[in-house]
Design an enzyme around this catalytic site. Structure first.
Site, short mmCIF file in Angstrom:
data_model
loop_
_atom_site.label_atom_id
_atom_site.label_comp_id
_atom_site.label_asym_id
_atom_site.label_seq_id
_atom_site.Cartn_x
_atom_site.Cartn_y
_atom_site.Cartn_z
N HIS A 15 0.79 -1.24 0.00
CA HIS A 15 0.00 0.00 0.00
C HIS A 15 0.82 1.29 0.00
CE1 HIS A 15 0.03 1.53 4.26
NE2 HIS A 15 0.53 0.34 4.47
N CYS B 204 0.56 7.01 11.95
CA CYS B 204 0.23 6.31 13.19
C CYS B 204 0.26 7.24 14.40
CB CYS B 204 1.22 5.17 13.42
SG CYS B 204 2.16 4.79 11.98
N1 PLP Z 1 7.82 1.00 8.35
C1 PLP Z 1 7.71 2.22 7.81
C2 PLP Z 1 8.94 3.01 7.52
C3 PLP Z 1 6.45 2.75 7.51
O1 PLP Z 1 6.34 3.96 6.96
C4 PLP Z 1 5.29 1.97 7.80
C5 PLP Z 1 3.94 2.51 7.58
O2 PLP Z 1 3.68 3.67 7.84
C6 PLP Z 1 5.47 0.69 8.35
C7 PLP Z 1 6.74 0.24 8.62
C8 PLP Z 1 4.29 -0.21 8.64
O3 PLP Z 1 3.73 -0.65 7.45
P1 PLP Z 1 2.29 -1.32 7.36
O4 PLP Z 1 1.31 -0.30 7.80
O5 PLP Z 1 2.13 -1.69 5.94
O6 PLP Z 1 2.28 -2.51 8.24
#
Ligand code: PLP
Length: 385
Positions: free
Chosen positions: A203, A328
């Site tokens: 995504h 987040c």
């Molecule tokens: N790592 C990084 C650098 C991210 O930007 C994100 C999502 O914002 C994630 C991990 C987590 O990814 P996912 O939401 O697809 O689990």
């Protein structure tokens, strides 16, 4: 009201129409389970997964058999860190990571710390860079794993993967890379960069939500991971469970398109990002850049505006979908851990906005966002006591 201009591409991306088109048949007539070996429905799904595995591997220079399909990066990160920690325990319990990692890495490291692992948190400089000499000095003969990201989701800093990989390989330490923001945006090659495990999500790459992949080195000293759930033995036993065939097909097509367009798109986004930055700084004083000028994740710009509250600025700019930090943490008022790690004061952190540009961003949108930002900042500054 018209839909806002989308400038939050580090939070998520729309599904590219080419990706959607590839996925659609796998929701309807091609609905088979990729583990069904006894009929044509299963074979069709298996063939689609095989093809996706090949293109996902190719985009990072891996072999198809080294890819483990997941539900996204968070799952891949958990599987890599916990799975490797579990199998490496006889060797040691020391892990090295960094203060600016994504919460998926930070919280997994804390989870492991609560279970007897020692975690070293490397500091970063004012632009979010680690010092590779400091990394090398932190490694001991009890170190099992280094976890460092490819590109920072808030401030766009790129870590020197090849240098990190070399240090880790020389010392026999596993190198895990969270490449969620990097894959398809900046060149990554797991063999050249000596990466042992790497996670990414569809995504962030114009693919669907709920699909991702974890590369686990399977050639020359294969990495062994302890599965974090048990079941049907899919994905070399590391990630059992029925495969999300439409999602995997989407991830594959997304990787293919991203690989084809990486060089031109990186150049286009760098140009648009500079246009946005220059447009804003030409019209306003008291604007600071969070993260490095270059090299930087092409579609990321993070600015702070002296004397302005970012939340209030976003209210002034409702025509634009923006974020004050990572998706987040954007609902929290705690200053971002990334901005704190680069030495920003609470005031600077609360005055910071992230502009995320991507494949559908146009020059017109950039110019409009310049106008709206300048107007919003001026209004807030004029109305400040
Ligand atoms: N790592 C990084 C650098 C991210 O930007 C994100 C999502 O914002 C994630 C991990 C987590 O990814 P996912 O939401 O697809 O689990």
């Amino acid at each position: 009201m018209d839909r806002p201009i989308y400038m939050d591409y580090q939070a998520t991306t729309p599904v590219d129409p080419r990706v959607l088109e590839a996925m659609l048949p796998y929701f309807s007539e091609k609905f088979g389970n990729a583990s069904s070996g006894s009929h044509a429905f299963g074979w069709e799904a298996q063939a689609a997964v095989k093809r996706a595995r090949e293109v996902c591997a190719a985009v990072i220079g891996a072999e198809p058999m080294e890819m483990v399909f997941t539900s996204g990066s968070t799952e891949g990160i958990g599987l890599a860190l916990k799975g490797a920690a579990e199998t490496c325990v006889p060797r040691g319990r020391h892990i090295v990571t960094c203060a600016t990692e994504h919460p998926a890495v930070i919280d997994t490291a804390r989870y492991l710390a609560a279970r007897g692992f020692q975690v070293t948190w490397l500091p970063v400089d004012g632009e979010g860079r680690i010092d590779v000499a400091e990394l090398a000095a932190a490694l001991t003969d009890r170190t099992i794993l280094v976890a460092l990201m490819a590109a920072n989701n808030e401030i766009g800093t790129l870590h020197p993967l090849a240098e990190i990989g070399r240090v880790c390989r020389e010392r026999g330490v596993l190198f895990f890379c969270d490449a969620t923001q990097g894959v398809g945006k900046v060149p990554i090659d797991v063999r050249r960069d000596e990466i042992d495990m790497l996670s990414f999500s569809a995504h962030k790459l114009y693919g669907p939500k709920g699909a991702g992949a974890l590369y686990v080195r399977g050639k020359d000293a294969p990495v062994r991971l302890a599965a974090q759930c048990q079941g049907g033995g899919q994905e070399r036993g590391m990630r059992p469970g029925t495969l999300n065939v439409p999602g995997i097909v989407g991830l594959g097509r997304a990787c293919e398109v991203a690989a084809e367009e990486l060089a031109t798109e990186a150049a286009r986004l760098t140009r648009l990002r500079r246009r946005l930055h220059d447009g804003i700084t030409r019209a306003l004083t008291g604007v600071g850049l969070n993260g490095p000028a270059e090299p930087r994740l092409p579609g990321n710009l993070n600015l702070w505006f002296e004397g302005v509250d970012a939340a209030a600025l976003m209210m002034e700019m409702k025509e634009v979908a923006l974020s004050a930090g990572s998706a987040c943490s954007s609902t929290e008022r705690e200053p971002s851990h990334v901005l704190k790690a680069i030495g920003a004061t609470d005031r600077q952190a609360h005055a910071s906005l992230r502009f995320g540009l991507g494949r559908m961003t146009t020059e017109w949108e950039v110019d409009r966002v310049v106008e709206l930002t300048v107007r919003g900042v001026r209004r807030l500054r004029e109305s400040a006591p």
